[in-house]
Design a protein around this motif. Structure first.
Motif, PDB file in Angstrom:
ATOM      1  N   GLU B  37       0.806  -1.287   0.075  1.00 15.93           N
ATOM      2  CA  GLU B  37      -0.146   0.032   0.121  1.00 15.93           C
ATOM      3  C   GLU B  37       0.880   1.185  -0.108  1.00 15.93           C
ATOM      4  N   LYS B  38       1.269   1.707   1.016  1.00 15.53           N
ATOM      5  CA  LYS B  38       2.308   2.742   1.045  1.00 15.53           C
ATOM      6  C   LYS B  38       3.540   2.336   2.195  1.00 15.53           C
ATOM      7  N   LEU B  39       4.671   3.246   1.786  1.00 14.89           N
ATOM      8  CA  LEU B  39       5.748   3.258   2.447  1.00 14.89           C
ATOM      9  C   LEU B  39       5.492   3.454   3.916  1.00 14.89           C
ATOM     10  N   PRO B  40       6.340   3.185   5.073  1.00 11.89           N
ATOM     11  CA  PRO B  40       6.346   3.702   6.370  1.00 11.89           C
ATOM     12  C   PRO B  40       6.825   5.072   6.395  1.00 11.89           C
ATOM     13  N   PRO B  41       6.180   5.742   7.379  1.00 17.65           N
ATOM     14  CA  PRO B  41       6.594   7.218   7.555  1.00 17.65           C
ATOM     15  C   PRO B  41       8.073   7.473   7.386  1.00 17.65           C
ATOM     16  N   ILE B  60      12.629   9.429  -2.545  1.00 21.60           N
ATOM     17  CA  ILE B  60      11.221   9.114  -2.610  1.00 21.60           C
ATOM     18  C   ILE B  60      10.725  10.146  -3.724  1.00 21.60           C
ATOM     19  N   ARG B  61      11.413  11.423  -3.757  1.00 24.80           N
ATOM     20  CA  ARG B  61      10.974  12.217  -4.785  1.00 24.80           C
ATOM     21  C   ARG B  61      11.310  11.818  -6.359  1.00 24.80           C
ATOM     22  N   ALA B  62      12.390  11.058  -6.252  1.00 26.84           N
ATOM     23  CA  ALA B  62      12.833  10.381  -7.661  1.00 26.84           C
ATOM     24  C   ALA B  62      11.854   9.522  -7.935  1.00 26.84           C
ATOM     25  N   VAL B  71       2.814  10.670  -3.533  1.00 22.17           N
ATOM     26  CA  VAL B  71       3.273  11.289  -2.141  1.00 22.17           C
ATOM     27  C   VAL B  71       2.053  12.272  -1.603  1.00 22.17           C
ATOM     28  N   ARG B  72       1.260  12.020  -0.486  1.00 20.43           N
ATOM     29  CA  ARG B  72       0.354  12.805  -0.030  1.00 20.43           C
ATOM     30  C   ARG B  72       0.791  13.261   1.252  1.00 20.43           C
ATOM     31  N   ARG B  73       0.244  14.412   1.619  1.00 23.29           N
ATOM     32  CA  ARG B  73       0.680  15.205   2.799  1.00 23.29           C
ATOM     33  C   ARG B  73      -0.585  15.053   3.849  1.00 23.29           C
ATOM     34  N   GLY B  74      -0.245  15.642   5.069  1.00 23.02           N
ATOM     35  CA  GLY B  74      -1.254  15.347   6.144  1.00 23.02           C
ATOM     36  C   GLY B  74      -1.299  14.189   6.806  1.00 23.02           C
ATOM     37  N   ARG B  75      -2.101  14.139   7.902  1.00 24.54           N
ATOM     38  CA  ARG B  75      -2.357  12.441   8.638  1.00 24.54           C
ATOM     39  C   ARG B  75      -2.680  11.648   7.715  1.00 24.54           C
ATOM     40  N   TYR B  76      -2.648  10.595   7.795  1.00 21.27           N
ATOM     41  CA  TYR B  76      -2.992   9.377   6.937  1.00 21.27           C
ATOM     42  C   TYR B  76      -2.395   9.664   5.707  1.00 21.27           C
ATOM     43  N   GLY B  77      -1.401  10.577   5.411  1.00 16.27           N
ATOM     44  CA  GLY B  77      -0.717  10.594   4.175  1.00 16.27           C
ATOM     45  C   GLY B  77       0.455   9.566   4.112  1.00 16.27           C
ATOM     46  N   GLY B  78       1.146  10.052   3.306  1.00 18.67           N
ATOM     47  CA  GLY B  78       2.187   9.072   3.124  1.00 18.67           C
ATOM     48  C   GLY B  78       2.833   8.811   1.544  1.00 18.67           C
ATOM     49  N   ALA B  79       3.735   7.960   1.447  1.00 16.38           N
ATOM     50  CA  ALA B  79       4.160   7.583  -0.135  1.00 16.38           C
ATOM     51  C   ALA B  79       3.427   6.307  -0.629  1.00 16.38           C
TER      52      ALA B  79
END
Lengths: 238, 238
Positions: B37-41, B60-62, B71-79
């Motif tokens: 699903e997504k990477l760890p914080p 991560i940006r690359a 990449v999504r910001r905020g709580r419950y965000g992540g890569a």
DNA sequence: TCTCATTGGGCTAGTGTCAGACCATTGATG
DNA sequence: CATCAATGGTCTGACACTAGCCCAATGAGA
């Protein structure tokens, strides 16, 4: 017990400090007796280790101050090895084990068993082409004719040769790494003539199995040999 | 052929650039399907990888710019992973092989055989205590019930589990490394139902040998299985 | 005795990486 | 609708490491 394969992939990217890592490498190369006379020139060595000359020089200076090396300038100069493995004393082993931690000890021994058995098995199934068979026989003869002084060094060379001769640099590196992790322990136990003779028979069995192209026998012979070492360690710890 | 054990010890100290190494690691974790699903914080991941958050963020940006992550910001965000393994096309395999070089290919396959056989052998001689037998059976059942979409991911998990269950982090890391080195190749060949069934029988044999405590049989079963993969590769290259 | 290739010794400017702090955004929850 | 914990985004000062250059010393060989 961690069961997630993720932990093995998301592990540290770098071993840490380049300077410390270099010191460790060089020190172990010296202690293993892989560097007998002097180190390669700084420029070449730095390139081989993938670091800058500055960092390498710092590491060499640290080892010189610790008494392992003596640096001489000018042509025909270099970093000369000034180190003879001291006779192991009572308590050295416990200290070495305490230094690395018991968890890491089991890890290192398991790792070593796996990669050395794997290497022997691979070599046993390798094409007989090339000169690797001669090399293997030569290394065996060398270690078997070694006296107590040269024993560790030639034993190391023999074990690493098996991995080298597979032609896989990755496998060779893994075996070297495994050996490096237990060097301090091995150096802390005395070399007894009895053990040398026992090991010699096992070395013979390993080579015989490999040359016969019998991977199962090779695997068993290596397992037995390394198990003997582990038992020796446990004996001195008991 | 280099016969000196020195080359295995005086090898590069660091894998190179921390940023590139991180990109490689993350990319492979994604391609392996280990991160679903997504990477760890970021803070946790940076700590796990032993790098700074800045460096991790660059990596991560690359990957985000390359379309592997979002990449999504905020709580419950992540890569979040935005990547589905594309169906392999004609020519992908040759390209992958060309990318890594044929010498490295043989090296990687040899290395993988050695460490995976070693791991299976070690596990076959391990104490039956603990829950590792259940875990192994579960992973086997999972991969055997997998459809073509999930197959690679669960196959990877199964293979890595064998090493993980030995309890040796070094060995687990070595097997993970070996697998990572052939991922691109495996992803480039189509997953055929026939091959899955064939592999399933071999997986069964491996687990049976390990649970029976028969290291020789385990070694042979793993060898045969990996040889099958290597043969498949050679077939697609021919 | 002189030459000079080889080797260690040292410097500098530039880059990569880190630790830590603080800001901005998000959305589940009260 | 307001809160706030969790998460990504950004900045700064410091340190590690590198590449490249030139200097200093040495001793084998001319």
């Amino acid at each position: 017990m961690d069961e997630s394969p993720l932990t093995a992939v998301l592990r540290p990217v770098r071993s840490g400090n380049a300077f410390e890592e270099t010191v460790e490498r060089l020190l172990r190369a010296v202690k293993l007796g892989l560097v007998v006379e002097k180190l390669p020139p700084e420029r070449e060595l730095a390139a081989r280790l993938g670091i800058s000359r500055v960092t390498l020089r710092e590491a060499i200076r640290a080892l010189a101050e610790a008494g392992y090396l003596e640096v001489r300038r000018g042509r025909y100069g270099g970093a000369f090895v000034t180190y003879a493995p001291p006779p192991p004393r009572q308590g050295d082993l416990r200290r070495a084990v305490a230094d690395m931690g018991t968890g890491h000890l089991a890890d290192a021994l398991t790792f070593r068993t796996a990669v050395e058995c794997g290497a022997a098995q691979v070599l046993a199934t390798a094409e007989p082409a090339g000169e690797w068979r001669e090399t293997l026989r030569r290394r065996l003869a060398e270690v078997n004719s070694a006296g107590p002084d040269d024993y560790r060094r030639l034993d190391t060379a023999f074990h690493l040769s098996i991995a080298e001769l597979t032609g896989s640099p990755l496998l060779a590196a893994a075996c070297a790494d495994a050996r490096l992790r237990v060097t301090d322990l091995l150096n802390a136990i005395p070399v007894l003539q009895r053990n040398i003779e026992h090991a010699a028979a096992q070395h013979e069995a390993i080579v015989a199995a490999i040359l016969a192209g019998d991977p199962d026998a090779a695997r068993r012979a290596v397992t037995e040999h390394l198990e003997g070492t582990a038992a020796l360690l446990r004996g001195f710890l008991a």
